[in-house]
Scaffold this motif. Structure first.
Motif, PDB file in Angstrom:
ATOM      1  N   SER A 112       0.826  -1.209   0.000  1.00  0.00           N
ATOM      2  CA  SER A 112       0.000   0.000   0.000  1.00  0.00           C
ATOM      3  C   SER A 112       0.861   1.260   0.000  1.00  0.00           C
ATOM      4  O   SER A 112       0.579   2.217  -0.731  1.00  0.00           O
ATOM      5  CB  SER A 112      -0.943   0.009   1.208  1.00  0.00           C
ATOM      6  OG  SER A 112      -1.852  -1.061   1.123  1.00  0.00           O
TER       7      SER A 112
ATOM      8  N   VAL B 282       2.411   1.684  -3.440  1.00  0.00           N
ATOM      9  CA  VAL B 282       1.426   2.185  -4.403  1.00  0.00           C
ATOM     10  C   VAL B 282       1.199   3.675  -4.167  1.00  0.00           C
ATOM     11  O   VAL B 282       1.245   4.474  -5.103  1.00  0.00           O
ATOM     12  CB  VAL B 282       0.102   1.402  -4.294  1.00  0.00           C
ATOM     13  CG1 VAL B 282      -0.998   2.058  -5.139  1.00  0.00           C
ATOM     14  CG2 VAL B 282       0.295  -0.051  -4.713  1.00  0.00           C
TER      15      VAL B 282
ATOM     16  N   THR C 158       6.846   2.051  -8.099  1.00  0.00           N
ATOM     17  CA  THR C 158       6.559   0.816  -8.825  1.00  0.00           C
ATOM     18  C   THR C 158       7.800  -0.035  -9.069  1.00  0.00           C
ATOM     19  O   THR C 158       7.676  -1.239  -9.286  1.00  0.00           O
ATOM     20  CB  THR C 158       5.855   1.111 -10.164  1.00  0.00           C
ATOM     21  OG1 THR C 158       6.666   2.015 -10.920  1.00  0.00           O
ATOM     22  CG2 THR C 158       4.482   1.717  -9.933  1.00  0.00           C
TER      23      THR C 158
ATOM     24  N   LEU D 111       7.791  -2.591  -6.408  1.00  0.00           N
ATOM     25  CA  LEU D 111       6.605  -3.446  -6.307  1.00  0.00           C
ATOM     26  C   LEU D 111       6.834  -4.905  -6.684  1.00  0.00           C
ATOM     27  O   LEU D 111       6.326  -5.783  -5.990  1.00  0.00           O
ATOM     28  CB  LEU D 111       5.452  -2.878  -7.136  1.00  0.00           C
ATOM     29  CG  LEU D 111       4.539  -1.910  -6.397  1.00  0.00           C
ATOM     30  CD1 LEU D 111       3.515  -1.322  -7.363  1.00  0.00           C
ATOM     31  CD2 LEU D 111       3.853  -2.561  -5.223  1.00  0.00           C
TER      32      LEU D 111
ATOM     33  N   MET E 191      -5.202  -2.465  -4.559  1.00  0.00           N
ATOM     34  CA  MET E 191      -4.801  -1.399  -5.483  1.00  0.00           C
ATOM     35  C   MET E 191      -6.013  -0.646  -6.008  1.00  0.00           C
ATOM     36  O   MET E 191      -5.971   0.583  -6.162  1.00  0.00           O
ATOM     37  CB  MET E 191      -3.986  -1.981  -6.640  1.00  0.00           C
ATOM     38  CG  MET E 191      -2.622  -2.470  -6.211  1.00  0.00           C
ATOM     39  SD  MET E 191      -1.773  -3.263  -7.586  1.00  0.00           S
ATOM     40  CE  MET E 191      -0.519  -4.174  -6.709  1.00  0.00           C
TER      41      MET E 191
ATOM     42  N   ALA F  94      -2.527   4.124  -8.779  1.00  0.00           N
ATOM     43  CA  ALA F  94      -3.093   2.772  -8.792  1.00  0.00           C
ATOM     44  C   ALA F  94      -2.935   2.138 -10.176  1.00  0.00           C
ATOM     45  O   ALA F  94      -2.625   0.945 -10.282  1.00  0.00           O
ATOM     46  CB  ALA F  94      -4.563   2.811  -8.382  1.00  0.00           C
TER      47      ALA F  94
ATOM     48  N   ALA G 273       0.546   0.937 -10.511  1.00  0.00           N
ATOM     49  CA  ALA G 273       0.730  -0.260  -9.686  1.00  0.00           C
ATOM     50  C   ALA G 273       0.078  -1.478 -10.332  1.00  0.00           C
ATOM     51  O   ALA G 273       0.638  -2.580 -10.311  1.00  0.00           O
ATOM     52  CB  ALA G 273       0.158  -0.029  -8.288  1.00  0.00           C
ATOM     53  N   LEU G 274      -1.099  -1.287 -10.913  1.00  0.00           N
ATOM     54  CA  LEU G 274      -1.773  -2.403 -11.584  1.00  0.00           C
ATOM     55  C   LEU G 274      -0.965  -2.890 -12.785  1.00  0.00           C
ATOM     56  O   LEU G 274      -0.921  -4.086 -13.059  1.00  0.00           O
ATOM     57  CB  LEU G 274      -3.189  -1.996 -11.994  1.00  0.00           C
ATOM     58  CG  LEU G 274      -4.175  -1.885 -10.828  1.00  0.00           C
ATOM     59  CD1 LEU G 274      -5.438  -1.152 -11.268  1.00  0.00           C
ATOM     60  CD2 LEU G 274      -4.498  -3.266 -10.273  1.00  0.00           C
TER      61      LEU G 274
END
Length: 108
Positions: free
Chosen positions: A50, A53, A58, A61, A82, A94, A97-98
């Motif tokens: 979290s 994000v 990233t 991540l 996310m 987001a 991040a996705l």
């Protein structure tokens, strides 16, 4: 009982350039902080993902998404987190991040 020790790639990545940074990563961050009993590894992973994000970090991540899965968080739960964060951290963060999650989960 302390949780298992998390193996990082800090020595490989930063060991020659910044040996103290690599040592702190392995011994303090993953050797001490992540092993404290007050939060589970699962909870720590969800908090960390979290924060990454929300900060749009990233590049960090992929490691933490894999670690989160090892710590019992499903891919579906990570995607849901996310999606939820899009409304609190920002839509572009987001979305980035996705995309990172897509690369980790589906482009292996």
């Amino acid at each position: 009982m302390k949780p298992k020790r998390i193996l990082s790639n800090a020595q490989e990545t930063y060991g020659k350039l910044a040996p103290a940074f690599a040592e702190y990563t392995d011994n303090v961050l993953f050797g001490d902080l992540w092993r404290r009993a007050n939060l589970s590894l699962r909870e720590r992973s969800l908090i960390t993902v979290s924060a990454l994000v929300a900060g749009e970090h990233t590049n960090q991540l992929p490691f933490h998404l894999e670690l989160a899965k090892e710590n019992g968080i499903s891919e579906e739960e990570l995607i849901e987190a996310m999606t939820h964060l899009a409304f609190y951290a920002g839509w572009p963060k987001a979305a980035s991040a996705l995309q990172a999650a897509n690369d980790v989960f589906y482009k292996k």
